[in-house]
Design a protein around this motif. Structure first.
Motif, PDB file in Angstrom:
ATOM      1  N   ASN A  39     -16.229 -61.127 -24.039  1.00 25.02           N
ATOM      2  CA  ASN A  39     -16.187 -62.726 -24.313  1.00 25.02           C
ATOM      3  C   ASN A  39     -16.976 -63.026 -25.374  1.00 25.02           C
ATOM      4  N   ASN A  40     -17.323 -62.183 -26.234  1.00 23.20           N
ATOM      5  CA  ASN A  40     -18.256 -62.442 -27.689  1.00 23.20           C
ATOM      6  C   ASN A  40     -19.534 -63.552 -27.409  1.00 23.20           C
ATOM      7  N   ARG A  41     -20.068 -63.177 -26.187  1.00 25.03           N
ATOM      8  CA  ARG A  41     -21.335 -64.084 -25.650  1.00 25.03           C
ATOM      9  C   ARG A  41     -22.665 -62.909 -25.675  1.00 25.03           C
ATOM     10  N   ILE A  42     -23.588 -63.332 -25.881  1.00 20.99           N
ATOM     11  CA  ILE A  42     -24.984 -62.655 -25.496  1.00 20.99           C
ATOM     12  C   ILE A  42     -25.319 -63.165 -24.326  1.00 20.99           C
ATOM     13  N   PRO A  43     -26.053 -62.474 -23.467  1.00 25.42           N
ATOM     14  CA  PRO A  43     -26.682 -61.235 -23.518  1.00 25.42           C
ATOM     15  C   PRO A  43     -25.796 -60.343 -22.867  1.00 25.42           C
ATOM     16  N   ALA A  44     -25.762 -59.020 -23.418  1.00 23.40           N
ATOM     17  CA  ALA A  44     -25.122 -57.836 -22.627  1.00 23.40           C
ATOM     18  C   ALA A  44     -26.213 -56.753 -22.500  1.00 23.40           C
ATOM     19  N   GLN A  92     -27.004 -71.896 -10.877  1.00 22.97           N
ATOM     20  CA  GLN A  92     -27.388 -71.835 -12.368  1.00 22.97           C
ATOM     21  C   GLN A  92     -26.227 -71.744 -13.397  1.00 22.97           C
ATOM     22  N   MET A  93     -25.655 -70.463 -12.747  1.00 24.52           N
ATOM     23  CA  MET A  93     -24.466 -69.987 -13.814  1.00 24.52           C
ATOM     24  C   MET A  93     -23.225 -70.795 -13.756  1.00 24.52           C
ATOM     25  N   GLY A  94     -22.971 -71.645 -12.631  1.00 24.90           N
ATOM     26  CA  GLY A  94     -21.779 -72.611 -12.790  1.00 24.90           C
ATOM     27  C   GLY A  94     -22.471 -73.857 -13.023  1.00 24.90           C
ATOM     28  N   PRO A 141     -31.161 -69.591 -24.323  1.00 26.78           N
ATOM     29  CA  PRO A 141     -31.482 -69.006 -22.889  1.00 26.78           C
ATOM     30  C   PRO A 141     -31.078 -68.244 -22.010  1.00 26.78           C
ATOM     31  N   ASN A 142     -29.616 -67.881 -22.369  1.00 26.99           N
ATOM     32  CA  ASN A 142     -29.115 -67.052 -21.732  1.00 26.99           C
ATOM     33  C   ASN A 142     -29.548 -65.676 -21.980  1.00 26.99           C
ATOM     34  N   GLY A 143     -30.149 -65.404 -23.510  1.00 27.49           N
ATOM     35  CA  GLY A 143     -30.928 -64.069 -23.610  1.00 27.49           C
ATOM     36  C   GLY A 143     -32.115 -64.001 -23.046  1.00 27.49           C
ATOM     37  N   PHE A 198     -21.686 -57.267 -19.253  1.00 25.50           N
ATOM     38  CA  PHE A 198     -21.849 -58.637 -19.850  1.00 25.50           C
ATOM     39  C   PHE A 198     -22.086 -59.902 -19.007  1.00 25.50           C
ATOM     40  N   GLU A 199     -22.336 -61.027 -19.103  1.00 33.18           N
ATOM     41  CA  GLU A 199     -22.621 -62.243 -18.049  1.00 33.18           C
ATOM     42  C   GLU A 199     -24.077 -62.021 -17.709  1.00 33.18           C
ATOM     43  N   SER A 200     -24.692 -62.880 -17.915  1.00 29.66           N
ATOM     44  CA  SER A 200     -26.206 -62.829 -17.566  1.00 29.66           C
ATOM     45  C   SER A 200     -26.487 -62.733 -15.904  1.00 29.66           C
ATOM     46  N   GLY A 201     -25.719 -63.545 -15.342  1.00 32.49           N
ATOM     47  CA  GLY A 201     -25.748 -63.237 -13.761  1.00 32.49           C
ATOM     48  C   GLY A 201     -25.536 -62.048 -13.186  1.00 32.49           C
ATOM     49  N   GLU A 210     -22.226 -62.230 -35.674  1.00 31.42           N
ATOM     50  CA  GLU A 210     -22.289 -60.649 -35.132  1.00 31.42           C
ATOM     51  C   GLU A 210     -21.717 -60.666 -33.883  1.00 31.42           C
ATOM     52  N   GLN A 211     -21.659 -61.589 -33.031  1.00 35.42           N
ATOM     53  CA  GLN A 211     -21.093 -61.551 -31.702  1.00 35.42           C
ATOM     54  C   GLN A 211     -19.584 -61.130 -31.692  1.00 35.42           C
ATOM     55  N   PHE A 212     -18.926 -61.205 -32.992  1.00 40.20           N
ATOM     56  CA  PHE A 212     -17.560 -60.969 -33.081  1.00 40.20           C
ATOM     57  C   PHE A 212     -17.163 -59.420 -33.579  1.00 40.20           C
ATOM     58  N   ALA A 213     -18.468 -58.669 -33.758  1.00 41.22           N
ATOM     59  CA  ALA A 213     -18.075 -57.511 -34.352  1.00 41.22           C
ATOM     60  C   ALA A 213     -17.497 -56.534 -33.240  1.00 41.22           C
TER      61      ALA A 213
HETATM   62  N1  LIG Z   1     -22.007 -67.162 -19.055  1.00 42.85           N
HETATM   63  C1  LIG Z   1     -22.580 -66.293 -20.077  1.00 42.85           C
HETATM   64  C2  LIG Z   1     -22.922 -67.511 -21.323  1.00 42.85           C
HETATM   65  C3  LIG Z   1     -23.119 -66.735 -22.545  1.00 42.85           C
HETATM   66  C4  LIG Z   1     -23.523 -67.379 -23.569  1.00 42.85           C
HETATM   67  O1  LIG Z   1     -23.081 -68.668 -23.689  1.00 42.85           O
HETATM   68  N2  LIG Z   1     -24.164 -66.997 -24.691  1.00 42.85           N
HETATM   69  C5  LIG Z   1     -24.277 -67.768 -25.955  1.00 42.85           C
HETATM   70  C6  LIG Z   1     -25.737 -67.924 -26.489  1.00 42.85           C
HETATM   71  S1  LIG Z   1     -26.884 -68.725 -25.033  1.00 42.85           S
HETATM   72  C7  LIG Z   1     -23.739 -67.078 -27.069  1.00 42.85           C
HETATM   73  O2  LIG Z   1     -23.494 -65.881 -27.150  1.00 42.85           O
HETATM   74  N3  LIG Z   1     -22.859 -67.873 -27.827  1.00 42.85           N
HETATM   75  C8  LIG Z   1     -22.239 -67.216 -28.875  1.00 42.85           C
HETATM   76  C9  LIG Z   1     -20.868 -67.899 -29.294  1.00 42.85           C
HETATM   77  O3  LIG Z   1     -20.512 -68.885 -28.772  1.00 42.85           O
HETATM   78  O4  LIG Z   1     -19.854 -67.478 -30.264  1.00 42.85           O
HETATM   79  C10 LIG Z   1     -23.865 -65.755 -19.754  1.00 42.85           C
HETATM   80  O5  LIG Z   1     -24.602 -66.425 -19.088  1.00 42.85           O
HETATM   81  O6  LIG Z   1     -24.015 -64.568 -20.299  1.00 42.85           O
END
Ligand SMILES: N[C@@H](CCC(=O)N[C@@H](CS)C(=O)NCC(=O)O)C(=O)O
Length: 227
Positions: free
Chosen positions: A49-54, A104-106, A10-12, A70-73, A37-40
């Motif tokens: 924050n090792n999360r997509i999207p960026a 939505q974000m919070g 969903p965030n992607g 980074f951070e979808s918002g 791959e988010q830890f590369a």
């Molecule tokens: N608050 C962040 C949340 C991003 C997030 O949680 N992304 C998840 C996929 S929806 C992710 O990358 N997870 C990888 C992990 O948990 O290592 C945003 O909105 O960008």
């Protein structure tokens, strides 16, 4: 050209929807979060924050060096600012949209995320947690449903608030919600789903991710929830 660091979650989808709607030139850089791959290190330099999207915008409006975000918002706000679309400039209308983006974000994102976790990914059912997040998801959809009464979109015209909320709300069934409880939200979901750009964004899923169940594997769970 914008690089979108993306996986089919969903965030992607929030950002792929925006890019398709706005017609900005972009290319997808897949980040398979079930394979770690988010830890590369090269991804962490963009998204600590090792999360997509960026995203990396190689042609920012000020003509300066590339901008990584980074951070979808924040990404949605940036792209709206860059393109002059989907976030009104006028103060009242702008903050009318932003309050729903932050809702939505919070709120919806984190709560529906925990809902998914305890219903789908947790190794054993924890009934208190399931009940808590299913109820909180329902409460939030009640808030959204009341906001959508007599409105086509969440805040004025179609905006980044709709793009942020839709990818989570379309998962209502998996989140153990009853759509008949939320008739205004149901009509809004249909309106968004019918948009060609939204359909193009979801069509990318099959191109990028051949195995949508991969996040359920033991290895993916270890990588995602053992951090
Ligand atoms: N608050 C962040 C949340 C991003 C997030 O949680 N992304 C998840 C996929 S929806 C992710 O990358 N997870 C990888 C992990 O948990 O290592 C945003 O909105 O960008």
């Amino acid at each position: 050209m914008i690089d979108l660091y993306y996986w089919t979650t969903p965030n992607g989808h929030k950002v792929s929807i925006f890019l398709e709607e706005a017609g900005l030139e972009y290319r997808i850089v897949p980040v398979h979060i079930g394979k770690g791959e988010q830890f590369a290190p090269e991804f962490l330099r963009i998204a600590p924050n090792n999360r997509i999207p960026a995203i990396v915008d190689h042609a920012p409006a000020d003509g300066g060096e590339a901008i990584a975000l980074f951070e979808s918002g924040a990404i949605l706000e940036y792209l709206a600012d860059k393109s002059g679309q989907f976030l009104p400039r006028e103060t009242r209308a702008c903050f009318g949209v932003l309050q729903w983006l932050y809702w939505q974000m919070g709120g919806l994102g984190p709560m529906a995320g925990q809902n998914h976790h305890f219903l789908r990914y947790a190794p054993e059912p924890i009934l208190y947690a399931i009940d808590r997040y299913v109820k909180e998801t329902a409460r939030l959809y009640g808030v959204l449903d009341r906001q959508l009464a007599g409105r086509e979109y969440v805040a004025g015209d179609y905006s980044i608030a709709d793009m942020a909320i839709y990818p989570w709300a379309r998962g209502w069934q998996m989140q153990q919600q009853k759509l008949e409880d939320f008739p205004n939200m149901a009509a809004w979901l249909e309106r968004i789903e019918a948009r060609p750009a939204v359909q193009r964004a979801y069509a990318l899923v099959e191109q990028v991710n051949a195995d949508p169940q991969a996040l359920l594997s033991d290895e993916a769970r270890r990588l995602l929830f053992g951090q």
